[in-house]
Write a protein that holds these residues in place. Structure first.
Motif, short mmCIF file in Angstrom:
data_model
loop_
_atom_site.label_atom_id
_atom_site.label_comp_id
_atom_site.label_asym_id
_atom_site.label_seq_id
_atom_site.Cartn_x
_atom_site.Cartn_y
_atom_site.Cartn_z
N LEU A 33 51.47 39.15 34.82
CA LEU A 33 50.69 39.52 36.00
C LEU A 33 51.21 38.79 37.24
O LEU A 33 51.33 39.40 38.32
CB LEU A 33 49.21 39.20 35.76
N PHE A 36 54.25 40.59 38.24
CA PHE A 36 53.87 41.87 38.86
C PHE A 36 53.61 41.68 40.35
O PHE A 36 54.14 42.42 41.18
CB PHE A 36 52.62 42.42 38.14
N THR A 53 42.62 38.52 39.62
CA THR A 53 42.58 39.64 38.67
C THR A 53 41.85 39.23 37.39
O THR A 53 41.04 40.00 36.87
CB THR A 53 44.01 40.12 38.36
N THR A 71 46.36 46.76 28.85
CA THR A 71 47.20 46.51 30.01
C THR A 71 46.95 47.53 31.12
O THR A 71 47.07 47.19 32.30
CB THR A 71 48.69 46.48 29.64
N TYR A 75 46.04 46.06 34.72
CA TYR A 75 46.84 46.35 35.90
C TYR A 75 46.11 47.24 36.89
O TYR A 75 46.40 47.20 38.09
CB TYR A 75 48.21 46.92 35.52
N GLY A 78 44.44 44.68 38.74
CA GLY A 78 45.44 44.02 39.57
C GLY A 78 45.80 44.82 40.81
O GLY A 78 45.93 44.26 41.91
N ARG A 79 45.95 46.12 40.65
CA ARG A 79 46.24 46.96 41.82
C ARG A 79 45.08 46.94 42.81
O ARG A 79 45.30 46.96 44.03
CB ARG A 79 46.57 48.39 41.38
#
Length: 117
Positions: A33, A36, A53, A71, A75, A78-79
């Motif tokens: 992460l 990322f 996150t 995941t 994510y 996370g976005r």
């Protein structure tokens, strides 16, 4: 495929209140992460964004459904953190610009007590 299933099980355990399971997920996915966010250009903030996150992951842990890969869920959060950061930076930039313009508009006018009317 085994990791994906293990993540789903750990997430279900975390949703049920297992701090050990949640910690295991953080340790397993933290560096990916961070990477990322670094690839997104947030080199200085990548660790903070990863932490945010995981805070959201904990907050929304009961909304995870094992039909989706863990995941994908992680994510997605996370976005959203990334987008929120962008909006926050834009707001700060607009405020700084408005503040600067306000300072400039007042710096050319003499103070009210010095005016001759």
């Amino acid at each position: 495929m085994e990791v994906v299933c293990a993540d789903a099980v750990m997430m279900q355990r975390a949703a049920a209140g297992s701090e050990v399971a949640f910690t295991s997920l953080v340790r397993a996915h933290q560096q990916n992460l961070v990477n990322f966010f670094a690839r997104m250009g947030a080199w200085n903030d990548c660790e903070d964004l990863a932490q945010e996150t995981f805070v959201r992951l904990y907050r929304y842990r009961k909304q995870y459904r094992p039909e989706a890969r863990f995941t994908t869920f992680l994510y997605h959060l996370g976005r959203n953190v990334w987008a929120d950061r962008g909006r926050k930076l834009q707001r700060q930039e607009r405020l700084a610009t408005a503040y600067e313009q306000e300072l400039q508009s007042h710096s050319h006018a003499p103070p009210a007590h010095c005016r001759l009317d």
